[in-house]
Every structure is written in structure tokens, then in C-alpha cells.
Write an enzyme that holds these catalytic residues in place. Structure first.
Site, short mmCIF file in Angstrom:
data_model
loop_
_atom_site.label_atom_id
_atom_site.label_comp_id
_atom_site.label_asym_id
_atom_site.label_seq_id
_atom_site.Cartn_x
_atom_site.Cartn_y
_atom_site.Cartn_z
CB CYS A 193 35.32 45.35 -33.92
SG CYS A 193 35.75 45.59 -35.68
CB CYS B 102 35.33 48.71 -36.91
SG CYS B 102 34.94 47.24 -37.28
CG ASP C 75 45.03 61.36 6.73
OD1 ASP C 75 45.68 61.53 7.55
OD2 ASP C 75 43.98 62.40 6.45
#
Length: 703
Positions: free
Chosen positions: A15, A18, A396
Site C-alpha cells: 500500500c 507502507c 504538422d
């Protein structure tokens, strides 16, 4: 002396909290100078010296395993049900269920009932308490600290049953969050498995199979039909169709023959090939994609930065609110201590920031992985979010909307010379020129088997054309301006030029000082997909599509109107394109520039999102652009816009849902309806829904 930099891969990083704690622990190792932890890619970069044992000790609280980046990380094929934390969660569930049976048979205060609930709390919450109590002694308040306080509090006021349920549900939500994050990471890891780990090479007369790390530049790869190509290289022998979907997202195989470039991880379909290796394994296109995707995951999106900043103040605020709920009513209004302490504990549980913290990173990681698997390289959460807000796109022309490869479209004969003669003379002169129009004439001459002539005394006439002696006569080839300067052009010739130019064709004249033999019209060919792509972009709600070109206005306007573009700006120098991008930005807000990544660098950099085409094989495109379309085609552009918008929508949904659910649960404190059950369901439910909502971005097709 330069500090050593080591990169490691991590397993078991469950997590975001953690991850932050692990990073802090690694930073605490005295020999470590600096640390960077990439949670999305589960990668750790350490500046300084640290052993794997020291790093694993720093991550022992979460069971983190550390492997050097270059080593083959062992495949973690452990079943979801065989993981230690998931087994303890199941035991906790069984004990909680037995506890409730005893609760109804013997009553809630019977020692056997309490004993079973205590067993459920200790087994299911062992790893939670180990971290939570340690954090409490250091006054570090994260979600595990909040949970530990809530469960200890529940035990003190005799709510054993609810304490056991809270432990089980919290352990379940942690297991599911870890499972979903692993799934999101695996979508990136699948990229690493695209290219083979071994290659068959020919050195002299010997053929051998070796690890790709041992393959040298200029080695010859032997590729059989049905085999994946192990390295980037150039075909030296054979021809075949190659499925490049893994790199470029193109579903139709591409024909390759001698001189063509091939990429590691692509599939050889029918013929045998010999390929000269041009890049080492760490420099292949797929290796660059993996590296850039992992870097992209580490770069926080604006919404994630907001959530991280918010969570920093949110957790202490929840602790204060919980304390006030527990203490104020009994002290000031004569409320029941046990009742209000219980409500305070419920506020602690519901206030856990889990859902908020994971609301953005899971969505970003999943979307970037989806893009990479579909031939779109998005170089960070910020670019993903910006692409979701686009109102205007500038293109372009040459090589983007058109093929960038002019072709001869018309040959108008004005004397008794044949088409073969005219093309033969033109090719004899133009073979000395590097101009794209010259190569168009050469290609046409080869196709129609034109007459072959020799040219002498070639001389370039800057910006207008060239001249040379062919069969003892001086011939000129070039623009109408060249012939107008040197000799007069008849009105008949002028009329024919005027008929061709409005169609966007560039007209060249070929002749001598006394006569014009022919007109040769050349035009850049529009890509087949360009018109459909522009239509799709307008359907997606892009307000303005603009073509920026250095070409003349007539040619530009013809192409612009045939494609259905909102606007065409022609005869622009690179600095003019930059100015135009800024004008579009002022008018329409967020703007993207799409180019080939080599030219137009200022415009690509100035746009909110720079999108380069043909990223495969083009290092410049991969490095300069915010987003690279790996195929040399615009077809993935609507998909990219759609993916970005969907990601943006999901992030907003996640943050809004997590806020609203927690707010509603907190308001239940007022009438006294907030129980620990409701609190943990609100917290776990929000986290699960946010994660599952983000996982929708795994679907291949987002349009």
C-alpha cells in the site's frame, strides 16, 4: 568519488502508506545518501551503499522482498489463498463466526465468547498491531495507527464482537487492495515478457542459443517462422510479415525485407529472416518503453499531488474530531462515556484515508499500462490528465497528416517527346539532387521503365531547380519561377500550370532554352486514416483542429479542406508555428501539437501536450514528446484522447465518492447511528469501489 546508484525491484509492496514508511526506513540507513521509491512500478533507487539484507530489514514490517533490477526476479506464483496474511484473515473470519454462535448461545460476557473474539482479534490483527503499536510509540499517525487505537478502545469498553469484525474487515480490505495493485502492476510486467530472454545467433559458421544480455551489436539473429524477434535490428536476408502489435499497436502485419528495421518483441509470421543486431538489450525499443512507462508511474499527476497534500492534514484532523466526539458530549452535556467513546472510535475507523490515497495512483498506473499495451506511450500522469482536458489539436502536415513521400500525379506533354523520354531526362538530372521532389521523379521513372540517359555538368539553381547536359543538349528542370526568370512561358503553358496548382500540386517544368517539353506535377499523398481520425476527434468534442505547414497556401488549403480540419495555417517557419500554438492556446485553452518529434521541436515543447508519431525506432520522438504514438500513424490519437478523458473522469469519480461516503458516515455520529460495523464497511467499501472503478481502465477498448 561518485556515489554508486543501485536499482532494485520489490515484491510485496502492498500500500502507499507502507511504501512511504519503507522509503523512510531505507533513508534511515546511515550509508544511504538518497532514496527514490516508485510505488506504481515497485522499484527502488538507492544512492549510496546498502545491502539487500539491510533493505529487506527496512521492509520487514510489510514482508517486502528486494531483488537487483538486472537479476531475473523469481515468478511469484503463490495463490491468493496461500498467502500468510490471507490465511490469518480466513482464520479470523472463522473465529469471528464461532464467536457469534457462542454470543447467541452463552451471551456476550461469557469467558468462552470473549476468548474466541480475542483469538480472532489477535490472529487477524497481529501484523496490524505490530505496526500500529510501533507507530503509536513514535507518534506516527497513519491508518494502521488509527485502526489499532480503535480496536484497543473497542476492547477496553467491552465491544469484543465489533472489535473482531473490524479486524477481519480491515484485513480483508488490505488483502484486496494488495491484490488489485498487483494486478495493475502485472499489466506493466506483461510488457517485460514481450521480448524473448534467449536468442539464436550465427557467429561465423556456428549457430548458438544464448541469453539476450550476451548478444553483441552486429551479431546475426536467426529467426524462424512463428518466432518472436529477440533484439532490435536490420534485416540482412529474407523477407516476411512481422506482427508489430506489441510495440506499435498496429493489428495488420508489416512486410519486411532486406534493409528494413525490426523490433524486439515483434512476431515473425511466415518467412525465415537473418537480422543484424543494432542495439544492445538495454537499448531496444521495448526496453525504452518499459523504462519510460515505469518512470511515468513515479511522476505524480496534479490530482494525486492534491490528494497527498490533503491526506497530510486530513489524518490529524480526523484524530482531533474523534477525540472531540469521545470527550465533549460526556464532559459538557452529561453523555454516556461508553457510548461517546464508542462513537469516537467509529469516527477513527471511518476517517481512514485509504480510499482517498489509492483513488488516483491505481487509475494512473492502470491507464498508462493500457496505453503502453496499445502502442501509446504516455510519459506521466500529468500528461495523461492534460490530454483529457484538450480543446484544440494542431497538426504538422508533412509526415503527420500526409505520408511525407511526394508522388508524381500528372505528366503533361507539350512537345513530341514521350512520357518515357521526359521522365528519363528528368531522372538523369535529378539523380544528383537530394530534394524529396527529385526522389518522387526517380520512383516514377523506375515504375514506368523510363528511358535511361546520362547527364553531365549538373548544376543546382538554389531554390528553383537544376540544369545539366543530356545527349549534348542543356536541359532545365524546376519551378515555373525558374523558367520565367530565364525565358518567357507561353500563355498556354501558364494556363496548364494554373489548372494543376489549385489541387495542391507542386508543378515542375522540364525543357531547354527554346521550349518547355513537359509539366510534371507532384503531390504529397494524404494518409488514408487522416480524414477518419479528424472526424473522430470532432465527435469526441475537440473544438479546433488546425494544420500548421510550411507549404504554400494553395496546397495547404486543398489538404485542409479535404480532411475537414477547422483551420489551415500555411507558409509557416518553425518560429511561426510556435506563435500559432500560443495563439490557439489563448483562444481555446489546452492545446496539443502532433508532429514527427524531429522537426517542430519548439511547437511540441510549447504545446500543453506534445504528441510525437512513429515513436518505434525514433529515439527523438520517445525523448522529446509527452506522448508518443508508437506506430507511424494517427489512428491511435482518438484512443489516446478517449483513454485520458476516461481516466480523468474515473479519478474525479473516485475522489468525489471517497469524500461523500466518509462525510455521510461522519454525519451519522450526530444521531448516534455510526457503529464500528458501518464505519469499517464505509472505509472498506470506499477503498474497494475506488480500486474496482480504476480497474475498468484495464479494458483494451476505451472508446
Amino acid at each position: 568519488m561518485e556515489e554508486s546508484k543501485q536499482v532494485y525491484r520489490l515484491q510485496g509492496l502492498s500500500c502507499t502508506n507502507c511504501a512511504a514508511k519503507f522509503e523512510k526506513n531505507v533513508r534511515g540507513i546511515t550509508s544511504v545518501e538518497d532514496v527514490q521509491l516508485n510505488f506504481g512500478a515497485a522499484k527502488l533507487t538507492v544512492q549510496g551503499a546498502a545491502t539487500i539484507e539491510q533493505l529487506e530489514e527496512a521492509g520487514a514490517f510489510d514482508g517486502i522482498k528486494v531483488y537487483p533490477e538486472k537479476s531475473r526476479e523469481p515468478e511469484n506464483k503463490q495463490s491468493f489463498w496461500k498467502k500468510r496474511e490471507n490465511i490469518t484473515t480466513m482464520i479470523s473470519l472463522i473465529l469471528t463466526a464461532i464467536g457469534y454462535v457462542l454470543y447467541f448461545i452463552m451471551g456476550e460476557s461469557h469467558p468462552a465468547t470473549i476468548g474466541v473474539f480475542v483469538g480472532a482479534i489477535l490472529i487477524g490483527g497481529y501484523s496490524l498491531f505490530k505496526v500500529g503499536l510501533k507507530n503509536l510509540t513514535k507518534l506516527q499517525f497513519d491508518m494502521k495507527t488509527l485502526m489499532t487505537i480503535a480496536i484497543i478502545g473497542a476492547a477496553i469498553i467491552g465491544e469484543w464482537a465489533e472489535g473482531a469484525v473490524v479486524v477481519f474487515l480491515f484485513a480483508l480490505s488490505e488483502a484486496l487492495e494488495s491484490y488489485s495493485m498487483d494486478k495493475a502492476r502485472k499489466s506493466i510486467k506483461s510488457l517485460m515478457d514481450i521480448a524473448p530472454k534467449k536468442a539464436t545467433i550465427k557467429r561465423g559458421s556456428a549457430t548458438m542459443e544464448i541469453d539476450v544480455e550476451d548478444v553483441q551489436i552486429d551479431d546475426i539473429l536467426m529467426i524462424k517462422p512463428g518466432q518472436k524477434i529477440a533484439m532490435d535490428g536490420e534485416v540482412v536476408k529474407g523477407q516476411s510479415s512481422i506482427n508489430q502489435a506489441a510495440i506499435t499497436g498496429e493489428s495488420i502485419p508489416v512486410h519486411k525485407s532486406a534493409g528494413d528495421e525490426v523490433f524486439a518483441g515483434t512476431m515473425n509470421e511466415e518467412g525465415s529472416l537473418e537480422v543484424r543486431v543494432t542495439k544492445r538489450v538495454e537499448d531496444t525499443t521495448i526496453a525504452k518503453i518499459i523504462h519510460l512507462v515505469e518512470e511515468a508511474q513515479a511522476e505524480k499527476a496534479p490530482s494525486q499531488q492534491f490528494v497527498d497534500r490533503f491526506a497530510k492534514y486530513y489524518t490529524p484532523a480526523i484524530m482531533i474530531i474523534a477525540l472531540l466526539v469521545a470527550v465533549v458530549p460526556p464532559l459538557l452535556f452529561g453523555g454516556s462515556w461508553s457510548e461517546w467513546v464508542y462513537s469516537g472510535l467509529a469516527v477513527l475507523v471511518v476517517g481512514c484515508p485509504c480510499a482517498l490515497v489509492v483513488s488516483t495512483p491505481v487509475a494512473i498506473v492502470t491507464a498508462i499500462g493500457n496505453g503502453a499495451r496499445n502502442g501509446v506511450l504516455i510519459k506521466g500522469g500529468i500528461h495523461l490528465e492534460e490530454a483529457g482536458r484538450l480543446n484544440a489539436i494542431a497538426f504538422d502536415k508533412t509526415g503527420t497528416l500526409t505520408k511525407g513521400k511526394p508522388e508524381v500525379t500528372d505528366i503533361v506533354l507539350l512537345t513530341d517527346k514521350t512520357e518515357q523520354e521526359v521522365l528519363g531526362i528528368a531522372q538523369a538530372i535529378e539523380q544528383f539532387s537530394q530534394h524529396p521532389l527529385a526522389s518522387a521523379i526517380t520512383r516514377k521513372s523506375i515504375r514506368v521503365h523510363a528511358d535511361v540517359y546520362q547527364a553531365d555538368g549538373f548544376q543546382s539553381i538554389t531554390g528553383k531547380g537544376a540544369k545539366a547536359m543530356v545527349q549534348g543538349e542543356e536541359y532545365y528542370i524546376g519551378s515555373p519561377a525558374l523558367f520565367e526568370d530565364k525565358f518567357s512561358i507561353t500563355s498556354e503553358v501558364q494556363d496548364k500550370i494554373s489548372q494543376l496548382q489549385p489541387d495542391g500540386k507542386t508543378v515542375m517544368l522540364i525543357g531547354t532554352e527554346t521550349k518547355v517539353d513537359a509539366l510534371i506535377a507532384v503531390a504529397d499523398q494524404i494518409r488514408k486514416s487522416s480524414k477518419t481520425v479528424i472526424q473522430k476527434l470532432h465527435q469526441l468534442g475537440i473544438k479546433q483542429t488546425v494544420m500548421l505547414t510550411g507549404d504554400n497556401k494553395l496546397a495547404g488549403n486543398v489538404i485542409g479542406s479535404s480532411l475537414g480540419l477547422s483551420e489551415t495555417k500555411a507558409e509557416l517557419l518553425p518560429e511561426d508555428k510556435l506563435l500559432e500554438i500560443n495563439n490557439i492556446k489563448e483562444k481555446y485553452g489546452t492545446v496539443a501539437m502532433v508532429g514527427d518529434g524531429v522537426n517542430d521541436a519548439p511547437a511540441l515543447a510549447s504545446a500543453d501536450v506534445g504528441i510525437a508519431m512513429g515513436g518505434a525506432g525514433t529515439d527523438t520522438a520517445l525523448e522529446t514528446a509527452d506522448i508518443a504514438l508508437m506506430a507511424d500513424d494517427l489512428e491511435k490519437l482518438p484512443y489516446t484522447i478517449s483513454l485520458s478523458r476516461k481516466t480523468l473522469a474515473i479519478i474525479k469519480q473516485n475522489i468525489t465518492f471517497a469524500f461523500v461516503l466518509k462525510l455521510v458516515a461522519l454525519l451519522l455520529v450526530i444521531p448516534g447511528w455510526l457503529t464500528l460495523w458501518i464505519a469499517i464497511f464505509a472505509d472498506m467499501g470506499a477503498t474497494l469501489i475506488v480500486v474496482l472503478n480504476s480497474m475498468r481502465l484495464m479494458k483494451k477498448d476505451v472508446l
